[in-house]
Design a protein around this motif. Sequence first.
Motif, PDB file in Angstrom:
ATOM      1  N   ILE A 237       0.836  -1.203   0.000  1.00 14.24           N
ATOM      2  CA  ILE A 237       0.000   0.000   0.000  1.00 14.24           C
ATOM      3  C   ILE A 237       0.869   1.250   0.000  1.00 14.24           C
ATOM      4  O   ILE A 237       0.595   2.206  -0.729  1.00 14.24           O
ATOM      5  CB  ILE A 237      -0.980  -0.037   1.193  1.00 14.24           C
ATOM      6  CG1 ILE A 237      -2.030  -1.126   0.956  1.00 14.24           C
ATOM      7  CG2 ILE A 237      -1.641   1.319   1.408  1.00 14.24           C
ATOM      8  CD1 ILE A 237      -2.855  -1.475   2.162  1.00 14.24           C
ATOM      9  N   SER A 238       1.946   1.233   0.768  1.00 14.20           N
ATOM     10  CA  SER A 238       2.860   2.380   0.798  1.00 14.20           C
ATOM     11  C   SER A 238       3.555   2.572  -0.544  1.00 14.20           C
ATOM     12  O   SER A 238       3.734   3.701  -0.999  1.00 14.20           O
ATOM     13  CB  SER A 238       3.898   2.192   1.910  1.00 14.20           C
ATOM     14  OG  SER A 238       3.271   2.142   3.163  1.00 14.20           O
ATOM     15  N   ILE A 239       3.940   1.483  -1.171  1.00 15.22           N
ATOM     16  CA  ILE A 239       4.562   1.562  -2.499  1.00 15.22           C
ATOM     17  C   ILE A 239       3.568   2.133  -3.508  1.00 15.22           C
ATOM     18  O   ILE A 239       3.919   2.986  -4.324  1.00 15.22           O
ATOM     19  CB  ILE A 239       5.078   0.175  -2.950  1.00 15.22           C
ATOM     20  CG1 ILE A 239       6.287  -0.222  -2.107  1.00 15.22           C
ATOM     21  CG2 ILE A 239       5.419   0.163  -4.431  1.00 15.22           C
ATOM     22  CD1 ILE A 239       6.681  -1.693  -2.253  1.00 15.22           C
ATOM     23  N   GLY A 240       2.335   1.663  -3.456  1.00 17.35           N
ATOM     24  CA  GLY A 240       1.308   2.176  -4.369  1.00 17.35           C
ATOM     25  C   GLY A 240       1.088   3.665  -4.181  1.00 17.35           C
ATOM     26  O   GLY A 240       0.958   4.413  -5.153  1.00 17.35           O
ATOM     27  N   HIS A 241       1.049   4.105  -2.937  1.00 13.47           N
ATOM     28  CA  HIS A 241       0.863   5.533  -2.667  1.00 13.47           C
ATOM     29  C   HIS A 241       2.049   6.344  -3.194  1.00 13.47           C
ATOM     30  O   HIS A 241       1.867   7.406  -3.802  1.00 13.47           O
ATOM     31  CB  HIS A 241       0.685   5.753  -1.164  1.00 13.47           C
ATOM     32  CG  HIS A 241       0.286   7.140  -0.812  1.00 13.47           C
ATOM     33  ND1 HIS A 241      -0.993   7.606  -1.000  1.00 13.47           N
ATOM     34  CD2 HIS A 241       0.997   8.181  -0.319  1.00 13.47           C
ATOM     35  CE1 HIS A 241      -1.055   8.872  -0.611  1.00 13.47           C
ATOM     36  NE2 HIS A 241       0.143   9.240  -0.202  1.00 13.47           N
ATOM     37  N   SER A 242       3.246   5.838  -2.978  1.00 12.67           N
ATOM     38  CA  SER A 242       4.452   6.513  -3.452  1.00 12.67           C
ATOM     39  C   SER A 242       4.494   6.582  -4.976  1.00 12.67           C
ATOM     40  O   SER A 242       4.825   7.619  -5.557  1.00 12.67           O
ATOM     41  CB  SER A 242       5.689   5.793  -2.928  1.00 12.67           C
ATOM     42  OG  SER A 242       6.857   6.394  -3.398  1.00 12.67           O
ATOM     43  N   LYS A 243       4.152   5.480  -5.627  1.00 11.93           N
ATOM     44  CA  LYS A 243       4.131   5.456  -7.096  1.00 11.93           C
ATOM     45  C   LYS A 243       3.087   6.426  -7.645  1.00 11.93           C
ATOM     46  O   LYS A 243       3.312   7.071  -8.664  1.00 11.93           O
ATOM     47  CB  LYS A 243       3.872   4.046  -7.617  1.00 11.93           C
ATOM     48  CG  LYS A 243       5.055   3.122  -7.522  1.00 11.93           C
ATOM     49  CD  LYS A 243       4.732   1.798  -8.187  1.00 11.93           C
ATOM     50  CE  LYS A 243       5.947   0.957  -8.359  1.00 11.93           C
ATOM     51  NZ  LYS A 243       6.885   1.420  -9.354  1.00 11.93           N
ATOM     52  N   ALA A 244       1.954   6.524  -6.977  1.00 13.84           N
ATOM     53  CA  ALA A 244       0.904   7.441  -7.417  1.00 13.84           C
ATOM     54  C   ALA A 244       1.377   8.890  -7.286  1.00 13.84           C
ATOM     55  O   ALA A 244       1.088   9.722  -8.151  1.00 13.84           O
ATOM     56  CB  ALA A 244      -0.370   7.221  -6.615  1.00 13.84           C
ATOM     57  N   LYS A 245       2.085   9.197  -6.223  1.00 16.13           N
ATOM     58  CA  LYS A 245       2.584  10.561  -6.031  1.00 16.13           C
ATOM     59  C   LYS A 245       3.618  10.936  -7.086  1.00 16.13           C
ATOM     60  O   LYS A 245       3.672  12.081  -7.522  1.00 16.13           O
ATOM     61  CB  LYS A 245       3.207  10.704  -4.641  1.00 16.13           C
ATOM     62  CG  LYS A 245       2.179  10.840  -3.537  1.00 16.13           C
ATOM     63  CD  LYS A 245       2.780  10.847  -2.156  1.00 16.13           C
ATOM     64  CE  LYS A 245       3.802  11.930  -1.953  1.00 16.13           C
ATOM     65  NZ  LYS A 245       4.264  11.998  -0.551  1.00 16.13           N
ATOM     66  N   LYS A 246       4.430   9.960  -7.503  1.00 18.11           N
ATOM     67  CA  LYS A 246       5.524  10.232  -8.444  1.00 18.11           C
ATOM     68  C   LYS A 246       5.102  10.160  -9.910  1.00 18.11           C
ATOM     69  O   LYS A 246       5.814  10.675 -10.767  1.00 18.11           O
ATOM     70  CB  LYS A 246       6.673   9.262  -8.202  1.00 18.11           C
ATOM     71  CG  LYS A 246       7.361   9.478  -6.880  1.00 18.11           C
ATOM     72  CD  LYS A 246       8.448   8.460  -6.660  1.00 18.11           C
ATOM     73  CE  LYS A 246       9.078   8.646  -5.288  1.00 18.11           C
ATOM     74  NZ  LYS A 246      10.098   7.636  -5.017  1.00 18.11           N
ATOM     75  N   ALA A 247       3.997   9.518 -10.194  1.00 20.66           N
ATOM     76  CA  ALA A 247       3.577   9.334 -11.591  1.00 20.66           C
ATOM     77  C   ALA A 247       3.218  10.669 -12.235  1.00 20.66           C
ATOM     78  O   ALA A 247       2.604  11.534 -11.612  1.00 20.66           O
ATOM     79  CB  ALA A 247       2.395   8.375 -11.664  1.00 20.66           C
ATOM     80  N   ALA A 248       3.612  10.813 -13.494  1.00 13.67           N
ATOM     81  CA  ALA A 248       3.332  12.051 -14.219  1.00 13.67           C
ATOM     82  C   ALA A 248       1.981  12.002 -14.924  1.00 13.67           C
ATOM     83  O   ALA A 248       1.374  13.039 -15.174  1.00 13.67           O
ATOM     84  CB  ALA A 248       4.443  12.303 -15.229  1.00 13.67           C
ATOM     85  N   ILE A 249       1.521  10.808 -15.246  1.00 12.76           N
ATOM     86  CA  ILE A 249       0.268  10.640 -15.979  1.00 12.76           C
ATOM     87  C   ILE A 249      -0.819  10.216 -14.997  1.00 12.76           C
ATOM     88  O   ILE A 249      -0.617   9.336 -14.154  1.00 12.76           O
ATOM     89  CB  ILE A 249       0.431   9.568 -17.082  1.00 12.76           C
ATOM     90  CG1 ILE A 249       1.551   9.982 -18.046  1.00 12.76           C
ATOM     91  CG2 ILE A 249      -0.865   9.353 -17.829  1.00 12.76           C
ATOM     92  CD1 ILE A 249       1.994   8.884 -18.976  1.00 12.76           C
ATOM     93  N   ASP A 250      -1.987  10.853 -15.107  1.00 14.83           N
ATOM     94  CA  ASP A 250      -3.077  10.588 -14.172  1.00 14.83           C
ATOM     95  C   ASP A 250      -3.512   9.130 -14.170  1.00 14.83           C
ATOM     96  O   ASP A 250      -3.802   8.561 -13.116  1.00 14.83           O
ATOM     97  CB  ASP A 250      -4.272  11.496 -14.466  1.00 14.83           C
ATOM     98  CG  ASP A 250      -3.987  12.951 -14.113  1.00 14.83           C
ATOM     99  OD1 ASP A 250      -3.004  13.198 -13.380  1.00 14.83           O
ATOM    100  OD2 ASP A 250      -4.745  13.822 -14.554  1.00 14.83           O
TER     101      ASP A 250
END
Length: 145
Positions: free
Chosen positions: A98-111
């Motif tokens: 869950i933490s990885i998913g949240h981090s990846k979502a914050k860093k992603a450039a595309i919605d």
Amino acid sequence: MYSGLLHAHSGLRWLVLIFLIVAIANAFSKKKSGVWTAKDRRPAAMAMGMVHLQFVIGLVLYFISPKVSFTEGFMQNDVLRFYAVEHISMMIVAIALISIGHSKAKKAAIDSKKFGAIATFYLIGLIIMLASIPWPFRNLGGAWF
């Protein structure tokens, strides 16, 4: 203190599950054509916060619970093994995902990638959590609340 923490941990489980389901449903519903806004970040952040709060309470319980015992032969006892090894290790894996998913979502450039990260990692984390909760029907000494 133990009893209060145990009841808090058991009751908070329902809020964690609800927040995760809301965040996952939001991510899946907007994955294809949604635009990431602060309203989309909020359910994901709240779910992650609830998961971490639950982890802190669970970690305290791990060290004071009579169900966590490393006495000789504890691995042959289903209940002792579950609480000492299986429950905590699977929950750590779920929280990490869950933490990885949240981090990846914050860093992603595309919605769509943001929604995809939340949907995928939170869903896998939720499935692992559901599998490692001591539900009453598993005869591990767990209760509904």
